[in-house]
Design an enzyme around this catalytic site. Structure first.
Site, short mmCIF file in Angstrom:
data_model
loop_
_atom_site.label_atom_id
_atom_site.label_comp_id
_atom_site.label_asym_id
_atom_site.label_seq_id
_atom_site.Cartn_x
_atom_site.Cartn_y
_atom_site.Cartn_z
N GLU A 1 5.49 5.74 -3.59
CA GLU A 1 5.07 4.77 -2.57
C GLU A 1 3.60 4.98 -2.21
O GLU A 1 2.86 4.01 -2.02
CB GLU A 1 5.96 4.90 -1.33
CG GLU A 1 5.82 3.76 -0.36
CD GLU A 1 6.24 2.41 -0.92
OE1 GLU A 1 5.39 1.49 -0.91
OE2 GLU A 1 7.39 2.26 -1.34
N GLU B 1 -2.49 -0.80 -4.87
CA GLU B 1 -2.65 -2.09 -4.19
C GLU B 1 -3.99 -2.17 -3.46
O GLU B 1 -4.69 -3.19 -3.53
CB GLU B 1 -1.50 -2.33 -3.23
CG GLU B 1 -0.21 -2.65 -3.94
CD GLU B 1 0.94 -2.96 -3.00
OE1 GLU B 1 0.80 -2.74 -1.77
OE2 GLU B 1 1.98 -3.42 -3.49
#
Length: 126
Positions: free
Chosen positions: A66, A73
């Site tokens: 994560e 991102e």
């Protein structure tokens, strides 16, 4: 020679990344909260050391993925703020990696928890 100041700074930057991700990313918060609940439940069910080690490795990998997903991102958004098909593919693939491992983490969790939970339920019935 080890530069203790640089080493300390490196750890502080890493912790800052974790705390920032926790504050800004809903999925990381969800994974973290679920992880605490799962670990607490495993301890309450008196997991063996081996089962606890497996559980901690799986949880650590989900959280690490994560964090990597967030880094990818953010990097993609920095490079190209406007929509681009390759940017979308990169972000989707990173998110997909988290999803794939999370699915396997759930399966592993079920396999680790099923017997202790069934034993606990049977003990409560008696």
């Amino acid at each position: 020679m080890i530069s203790w100041r640089k080493l300390f700074s490196s750890f502080m930057f890493a912790f800052a990344g974790i705390f920032t991700t926790f504050k800004t990313e809903q999925n990381f918060r969800i994974h973290t909260i679920i992880s605490v609940i799962v670990i607490t439940t495993a301890i309450a069910l008196d997991f063996s050391s081996l089962k606890l080690i497996i559980l901690l490795i799986v949880i650590g990998l989900v959280l690490a993925l994560e964090l990597i997903n967030t880094a990818i991102e953010n990097t993609v958004d920095l490079i190209t703020p406007e929509y681009h098909l390759l940017a979308k593919k990169a972000k989707d693939a990173a998110a997909g990696a988290v999803l794939v491992f999370s699915i396997f983490a759930v399966i592993i969790g079920i396999l680790l928890f099923i017997e202790p939970l069934m034993n606990s339920i049977n003990n409560m019935k008696q």
